[in-house]
Design an enzyme around this catalytic site. Sequence first.
Site, PDB file in Angstrom:
ATOM      1  N   LYS A 115       0.811  -1.217   0.000  1.00 32.35           N
ATOM      2  CA  LYS A 115       0.000   0.000   0.000  1.00 32.35           C
ATOM      3  C   LYS A 115       0.845   1.268   0.000  1.00 32.35           C
ATOM      4  O   LYS A 115       0.377   2.323  -0.404  1.00 32.35           O
ATOM      5  CB  LYS A 115      -0.974  -0.022   1.174  1.00 32.35           C
TER       6      LYS A 115
HETATM    7  C1  LIG Z   1      -4.477  -4.491   1.248  1.00 35.25           C
HETATM    8  C2  LIG Z   1      -3.765  -5.799   1.184  1.00 35.25           C
HETATM    9  C3  LIG Z   1      -4.189  -6.830   0.317  1.00 35.25           C
HETATM   10  C4  LIG Z   1      -5.432  -6.715  -0.558  1.00 35.25           C
HETATM   11  O1  LIG Z   1      -5.292  -5.773  -1.579  1.00 35.25           O
HETATM   12  P1  LIG Z   1      -6.602  -5.274  -2.394  1.00 35.25           P
HETATM   13  O2  LIG Z   1      -6.107  -4.179  -3.252  1.00 35.25           O
HETATM   14  O3  LIG Z   1      -7.572  -4.814  -1.352  1.00 35.25           O
HETATM   15  O4  LIG Z   1      -7.117  -6.431  -3.154  1.00 35.25           O
HETATM   16  C5  LIG Z   1      -3.439  -8.001   0.271  1.00 35.25           C
HETATM   17  N1  LIG Z   1      -2.345  -8.167   1.063  1.00 35.25           N
HETATM   18  C6  LIG Z   1      -1.921  -7.205   1.904  1.00 35.25           C
HETATM   19  C7  LIG Z   1      -0.734  -7.472   2.750  1.00 35.25           C
HETATM   20  C8  LIG Z   1      -2.600  -5.995   2.004  1.00 35.25           C
HETATM   21  O5  LIG Z   1      -2.166  -5.042   2.853  1.00 35.25           O
END
Ligand SMILES: *Cc1c(COP(=O)(O)O)cnc(C)c1O
Length: 470
Positions: A115
Amino acid sequence: MMKYISTRGNAPELTFEDVLLTGLASDGGLYVPKEAPHYTLEEIESWRDLPYTELAHKIVYPFVEGCVDSDALKGMLEDVYNNTNFGHKAIAPLQQLDHNEYVLELFHGPTLAFKDFALQLLGRLLDYVVTRRQEKVVIMGATSGDTGSAAIEGTKACDNVDIFILHPYGKVSEVQRRQMTTVEGDNIYNIAIEGNFDQAQDMVKASFGDQSFLRGERKLVAVNSINWARIMAQIVYYFYSSLNLGGPLRPMAYSVPTGNFGDIFAGYMARKMGLPIEQLIIATNNNDVLHRLMSKNQYEVRPLKHTITPSMDIAVSSNFERLLFDLYDRDGAKLAGLMAKMNARDDVVSLDEDKLAKARELFDSLAVDEKTTVETMQLVFNETGYLLDPHTAIGVKAARECRRNPNIPMITLGTAHPVKFEDAVGRAGYEMPALPHHLTDLMEREERLSVLPADLETVQQLIADNTFRD
Ligand SMILES: *Cc1c(COP(=O)(O)O)cnc(C)c1O
């Protein structure tokens, strides 16, 4: 200048700047580019030797052109994707697991999860836009883990953005809490709610619905994955990884640990823009609403289950609507009808068979339970000595089960560092790995947070008091 339209066809077209500041469209839909740029194989190939920041400029600029100056964007990208901010010089390095099998490590950013790629840039873009408009905005969000810390890190240096992140008191891991509460910056507020995540989330929703506590002088901005700017930033690493493995002259396959369908939708966008992608795998945990839809054509929302992969714990997958919009030939009215049925939740909904068939040409899916997740962590560790985080392990398992063609490189997105997920690492029988070098003093840093009862008025009062401090 790129225009953005709502998936439900009944909201005004917006510029990038407005899309950045607007969450949901006024018709309840999500914004998508009216027309995505498309590149030939020759053009993409000519980007092969570009470092991450320069490739990012090629990909991102057309989406923001007219709102963000080219040189300003360049400055932001250099400020974000560098070796001080990211603990690995390649920014998004590939780790090989087996012949033609890779993990794309997206966890070298400040909060050790993918993220950061989007939220680091989003913070800079937001500050640039609101500074120019001579406005101030307030970010408010609820988190059960990764999003909150990434949003805080991304906006800590923004002069005209205050950020308030709610988390359920005592219900996030110590590493995750400290990643939020130890960040310095007088625009950062951590609110620990004496309640659960849903209560925190409800307070955020209520505040967006009625912003009068901000006395009309500030606007709330959402940084969850429905914000288009996040998807946009995530497109870059699909191109980057492909180019590193001989693309675009050979196709790639990707397996993506999926919650809200944001990260994998970025892969779909990359393909739409011309990158040869043969297969995209939707890897879910037991919150498998998308896997049930893809495998059985049954869309049915079930109550949330808490798992050892908390960042994928979702009941509905909001960004899937963006894919449906294309599957339904961008017919907003038709999609609005479908979404109304899907959101009503009183019946099992099916897609038209031909639409599902179209989705299945590109997408496969698998749901992976906790036991298999832990076993995959152990298996890969035994094969390679490499410890996967549990989310990435779900991706690797799905990659191995769903792979169509072993001659095409399979890349699983490594969405987080295992050090963030103590439960899963413990269950797999491993010692916690050391914190990466840029975080070694995390456990000694001073924390700042306010513990508040799960009471909307009290929370809004704290926000108002601190937002109007000057
Ligand atoms: C947010 C997140 C996801 C999921 O990603 P999306 O874009 O919501 O599908 C998967 N793994 C981790 C570690 C995350 O922080």
